[in-house]
Design a protein around this motif. Structure first.
Motif, PDB file in Angstrom:
ATOM      1  N   GLY A 106       0.801  -1.214   0.000  1.00  0.00           N
ATOM      2  CA  GLY A 106       0.000   0.000   0.000  1.00  0.00           C
ATOM      3  C   GLY A 106       0.835   1.266   0.000  1.00  0.00           C
ATOM      4  N   GLN A 107       2.143   1.120   0.217  1.00  0.00           N
ATOM      5  CA  GLN A 107       3.067   2.248   0.151  1.00  0.00           C
ATOM      6  C   GLN A 107       3.821   2.286  -1.168  1.00  0.00           C
ATOM      7  OE1 GLN A 107       3.044   4.628   2.449  1.00  0.00           O
ATOM      8  NE2 GLN A 107       1.436   3.435   3.454  1.00  0.00           N
ATOM      9  N   GLY A 108       3.514   1.352  -2.055  1.00  0.00           N
ATOM     10  CA  GLY A 108       4.156   1.331  -3.366  1.00  0.00           C
ATOM     11  C   GLY A 108       4.954   0.052  -3.588  1.00  0.00           C
ATOM     12  N   VAL A 109       5.598  -0.011  -4.748  1.00  0.00           N
ATOM     13  CA  VAL A 109       6.409  -1.178  -5.126  1.00  0.00           C
ATOM     14  C   VAL A 109       7.834  -0.671  -5.358  1.00  0.00           C
ATOM     15  CG1 VAL A 109       6.675  -3.069  -6.786  1.00  0.00           C
ATOM     16  CG2 VAL A 109       4.387  -2.261  -6.161  1.00  0.00           C
ATOM     17  N   PRO A 110       8.719  -0.850  -4.371  1.00  0.00           N
ATOM     18  CA  PRO A 110      10.027  -0.174  -4.371  1.00  0.00           C
ATOM     19  C   PRO A 110      11.106  -0.854  -5.204  1.00  0.00           C
ATOM     20  CG  PRO A 110       9.801  -1.458  -2.374  1.00  0.00           C
ATOM     21  CD  PRO A 110       8.512  -1.638  -3.129  1.00  0.00           C
ATOM     22  N   PHE A 111      10.879  -0.926  -6.506  1.00  0.00           N
ATOM     23  CA  PHE A 111      11.884  -1.501  -7.403  1.00  0.00           C
ATOM     24  C   PHE A 111      12.132  -0.547  -8.564  1.00  0.00           C
ATOM     25  CE2 PHE A 111       9.921  -5.142  -5.303  1.00  0.00           C
ATOM     26  CZ  PHE A 111      11.030  -5.840  -4.869  1.00  0.00           C
ATOM     27  N   ARG A 112      13.266  -0.705  -9.196  1.00  0.00           N
ATOM     28  CA  ARG A 112      13.597   0.142 -10.341  1.00  0.00           C
ATOM     29  C   ARG A 112      12.595  -0.079 -11.471  1.00  0.00           C
ATOM     30  NH1 ARG A 112      20.213  -0.355 -11.025  1.00  0.00           N
ATOM     31  NH2 ARG A 112      20.765   0.717  -9.071  1.00  0.00           N
ATOM     32  N   PRO A 113      12.326   0.965 -12.257  1.00  0.00           N
ATOM     33  CA  PRO A 113      11.399   0.814 -13.385  1.00  0.00           C
ATOM     34  C   PRO A 113      11.846  -0.284 -14.345  1.00  0.00           C
ATOM     35  CG  PRO A 113      11.827   3.138 -12.961  1.00  0.00           C
ATOM     36  CD  PRO A 113      12.778   2.362 -12.087  1.00  0.00           C
ATOM     37  N   GLY A 114      10.882  -1.071 -14.779  1.00  0.00           N
ATOM     38  CA  GLY A 114      11.155  -2.111 -15.769  1.00  0.00           C
ATOM     39  C   GLY A 114      11.935  -3.295 -15.246  1.00  0.00           C
ATOM     40  N   THR A 115      11.879  -3.547 -13.943  1.00  0.00           N
ATOM     41  CA  THR A 115      12.668  -4.645 -13.364  1.00  0.00           C
ATOM     42  C   THR A 115      12.110  -6.011 -13.731  1.00  0.00           C
ATOM     43  OG1 THR A 115      13.390  -3.322 -11.461  1.00  0.00           O
ATOM     44  CG2 THR A 115      13.441  -5.714 -11.207  1.00  0.00           C
ATOM     45  N   LEU A 149       3.453  -0.809  -9.308  1.00  0.00           N
ATOM     46  CA  LEU A 149       3.512  -2.064 -10.061  1.00  0.00           C
ATOM     47  C   LEU A 149       3.683  -1.792 -11.545  1.00  0.00           C
ATOM     48  CD1 LEU A 149       3.262  -5.161 -10.045  1.00  0.00           C
ATOM     49  CD2 LEU A 149       0.783  -4.879 -10.282  1.00  0.00           C
ATOM     50  N   TYR A 150       2.949  -0.806 -12.047  1.00  0.00           N
ATOM     51  CA  TYR A 150       3.048  -0.457 -13.470  1.00  0.00           C
ATOM     52  C   TYR A 150       4.487  -0.063 -13.823  1.00  0.00           C
ATOM     53  CZ  TYR A 150       1.851   1.673 -17.977  1.00  0.00           C
ATOM     54  OH  TYR A 150       1.766   1.963 -19.309  1.00  0.00           O
ATOM     55  N   ALA A 151       5.106   0.738 -12.953  1.00  0.00           N
ATOM     56  CA  ALA A 151       6.479   1.178 -13.211  1.00  0.00           C
ATOM     57  C   ALA A 151       7.470   0.022 -13.117  1.00  0.00           C
ATOM     58  CB  ALA A 151       6.861   2.275 -12.225  1.00  0.00           C
ATOM     59  N   ALA A 152       7.243  -0.914 -12.195  1.00  0.00           N
ATOM     60  CA  ALA A 152       8.203  -1.999 -11.955  1.00  0.00           C
ATOM     61  C   ALA A 152       8.197  -3.051 -13.060  1.00  0.00           C
ATOM     62  CB  ALA A 152       7.911  -2.668 -10.620  1.00  0.00           C
ATOM     63  N   LEU A 153       7.141  -3.086 -13.859  1.00  0.00           N
ATOM     64  CA  LEU A 153       7.050  -4.074 -14.934  1.00  0.00           C
ATOM     65  C   LEU A 153       7.646  -3.534 -16.234  1.00  0.00           C
ATOM     66  CD1 LEU A 153       3.414  -5.361 -14.330  1.00  0.00           C
ATOM     67  CD2 LEU A 153       5.517  -6.678 -14.024  1.00  0.00           C
ATOM     68  N   LYS A 154       8.244  -4.427 -17.001  1.00  0.00           N
ATOM     69  CA  LYS A 154       8.771  -4.048 -18.310  1.00  0.00           C
ATOM     70  C   LYS A 154       7.614  -3.731 -19.256  1.00  0.00           C
ATOM     71  CE  LYS A 154      12.972  -6.854 -18.017  1.00  0.00           C
ATOM     72  NZ  LYS A 154      13.721  -8.011 -18.560  1.00  0.00           N
ATOM     73  N   ARG A 155       7.876  -2.866 -20.227  1.00  0.00           N
ATOM     74  CA  ARG A 155       6.852  -2.605 -21.235  1.00  0.00           C
ATOM     75  C   ARG A 155       6.566  -3.908 -21.971  1.00  0.00           C
ATOM     76  NH1 ARG A 155       5.261   1.292 -18.523  1.00  0.00           N
ATOM     77  NH2 ARG A 155       6.448  -0.015 -17.119  1.00  0.00           N
ATOM     78  N   GLY A 156       5.312  -4.223 -22.132  1.00  0.00           N
ATOM     79  CA  GLY A 156       4.938  -5.509 -22.706  1.00  0.00           C
ATOM     80  C   GLY A 156       4.745  -6.577 -21.653  1.00  0.00           C
ATOM     81  N   GLY A 157       4.994  -6.231 -20.375  1.00  0.00           N
ATOM     82  CA  GLY A 157       4.828  -7.195 -19.291  1.00  0.00           C
ATOM     83  C   GLY A 157       3.370  -7.375 -18.899  1.00  0.00           C
ATOM     84  N   MET A 158       3.145  -8.345 -18.042  1.00  0.00           N
ATOM     85  CA  MET A 158       1.798  -8.642 -17.575  1.00  0.00           C
ATOM     86  C   MET A 158       1.804  -8.937 -16.086  1.00  0.00           C
ATOM     87  SD  MET A 158       0.141 -11.125 -20.500  1.00  0.00           S
ATOM     88  CE  MET A 158      -1.279 -11.444 -19.414  1.00  0.00           C
ATOM     89  N   ALA A 159       0.627  -8.780 -15.490  1.00  0.00           N
ATOM     90  CA  ALA A 159       0.439  -9.165 -14.098  1.00  0.00           C
ATOM     91  C   ALA A 159      -0.922  -9.836 -13.978  1.00  0.00           C
ATOM     92  CB  ALA A 159       0.504  -7.954 -13.179  1.00  0.00           C
ATOM     93  N   VAL A 160      -1.013 -10.827 -13.094  1.00  0.00           N
ATOM     94  CA  VAL A 160      -2.285 -11.487 -12.795  1.00  0.00           C
ATOM     95  C   VAL A 160      -2.468 -11.464 -11.287  1.00  0.00           C
ATOM     96  CG1 VAL A 160      -3.614 -13.622 -12.877  1.00  0.00           C
ATOM     97  CG2 VAL A 160      -2.215 -12.957 -14.843  1.00  0.00           C
ATOM     98  N   CYS A 161      -3.536 -10.827 -10.852  1.00  0.00           N
ATOM     99  CA  CYS A 161      -3.820 -10.699  -9.418  1.00  0.00           C
ATOM    100  C   CYS A 161      -5.123 -11.413  -9.097  1.00  0.00           C
ATOM    101  CB  CYS A 161      -3.935  -9.230  -9.019  1.00  0.00           C
ATOM    102  SG  CYS A 161      -2.474  -8.227  -9.378  1.00  0.00           S
ATOM    103  N   GLN A 162      -5.032 -12.532  -8.381  1.00  0.00           N
ATOM    104  CA  GLN A 162      -6.237 -13.201  -7.906  1.00  0.00           C
ATOM    105  C   GLN A 162      -6.623 -12.564  -6.584  1.00  0.00           C
ATOM    106  OE1 GLN A 162      -6.317 -15.368  -4.987  1.00  0.00           O
ATOM    107  NE2 GLN A 162      -8.539 -15.420  -5.216  1.00  0.00           N
ATOM    108  N   PHE A 163      -7.909 -12.238  -6.438  1.00  0.00           N
ATOM    109  CA  PHE A 163      -8.337 -11.611  -5.193  1.00  0.00           C
ATOM    110  C   PHE A 163      -9.787 -11.975  -4.893  1.00  0.00           C
ATOM    111  CE2 PHE A 163      -9.630  -8.778  -8.524  1.00  0.00           C
ATOM    112  CZ  PHE A 163     -10.718  -8.037  -8.072  1.00  0.00           C
TER     113      PHE A 163
END
Length: 282
Positions: A106-115, A149-163
């Motif tokens: 909830g405070q963000g995803v602390p990784f470099r862009p496109g990791t 999360l958007y910043a941490a993913l590479k362009r063309g990347g994907m995420a799947v969140c089950q909730f």
């Protein structure tokens, strides 16, 4: 039936006893494994990838990621983040293969862009819809998470969140936050209309691996039953050159302020002087 996220923060609920109980339950292990494999099916990764496991807990999903055979595109390397120190301690005791980070999503995803090539999250992001203090808000927590999360993913990347959404309002809140962050978003429901319904939020960053189908979320879920696609990019109309907001105008400034507020930034209040040109100095 009461839900744990309605009464306690995740790091409080998942204490040492609860973390051990969760991890050693054969029922939970089977459910977690099935949902992780479903998420991998939706990601459709063709080669070993670097995956972020959001709300990784004690590493049950990570074990699945590490054990994907080469003929199915694995094995994958993963990094897990979770707010519960007790859960991560169990993961360390189990000697999981992924790297672990104690962090509040909830405070963000602390990784470099496109990791990361991709991300998964199993039964975690619904916790963001509950504010455990008066200084936090669900909307702000969701915004920080999905922007990060958007910043941490590479362009063309994907995420799947089950909730597990509490209701349709919560489902819409989560999906809208993802779309505002820039994702293309699709909702997939397994076992709809039953008490065992499982909701998967499928997210794309820019163009996807499904280039032949336009690189759109609809290409990812094409042919699947019970799919609802929500993508604000579909609603965008081509610019005609008419009615565009002039840069520097009051309307342009107000629009920029609204965008910054949605990102959780503090902006000066709008007044009758906003956008007014200054006279010459003497």
């Amino acid at each position: 039936m009461s839900r744990p996220e309605d009464t306690l923060a995740a790091d409080v609920h998942y204490n040492d006893a609860e973390a051990r109980k969760y991890t050693t339950s054969s029922r939970i292990q089977n459910i977690q494994a099935a949902m992780t494999r479903r998420a991998l099916e939706l990601l459709n990764l063709k080669s070993p990838s670097l995956i972020l496991d959001v709300g990784c807990g004690s590493g049950l999903s990570g074990e699945i990621l590490s054990s994907v055979p080469p003929e199915e595109g694995g094995p994958h390397v993963w990094v897990g983040m979770d707010i519960s120190a007790s859960m991560l301690d169990v993961a360390l005791q189990r000697d999981v293969e992924g790297d672990l980070l104690l962090s509040d999503i909830g405070q963000g995803v602390p990784f470099r862009p496109g990791t990361f090539d991709a991300a998964i999250s199993i039964s975690a992001i619904q916790w963001l819809c509950n504010a455990d203090t008066s200084e936090t808000s669900p909307a702000g927590r969701l915004t920080r998470f999905f922007n990060g999360l958007y910043a941490a993913l590479k362009r063309g990347g994907m995420a799947v969140c089950q909730f597990y959404p509490k209701n349709d309002v919560q489902k819409q809140m989560i999906t809208s936050a993802a779309i505002k962050a820039g994702f293309g978003a699709g909702l997939l429901e397994d076992d709809p209309g039953t008490k065992n319904v499982k909701v998967y939020l499928v997210l794309t960053v820019g163009s996807t691996a499904v280039q032949a189908k336009g690189g759109d979320i609809t290409g990812v879920v094409e042919g699947m039953d019970n799919v609802e696609v929500l993508d604000n990019r579909k609603k965008a109309k081509p610019k005609s050159g008419k009615g565009e907001i002039k840069k520097g105008s009051k309307a342009w400034i107000i629009k920029k302020k609204e965008q910054m507020e949605r990102k959780g930034k503090i902006v000066k209040r709008t007044s009758k002087y906003t956008g007014r040109s200054r006279g010459p100095k003497f």
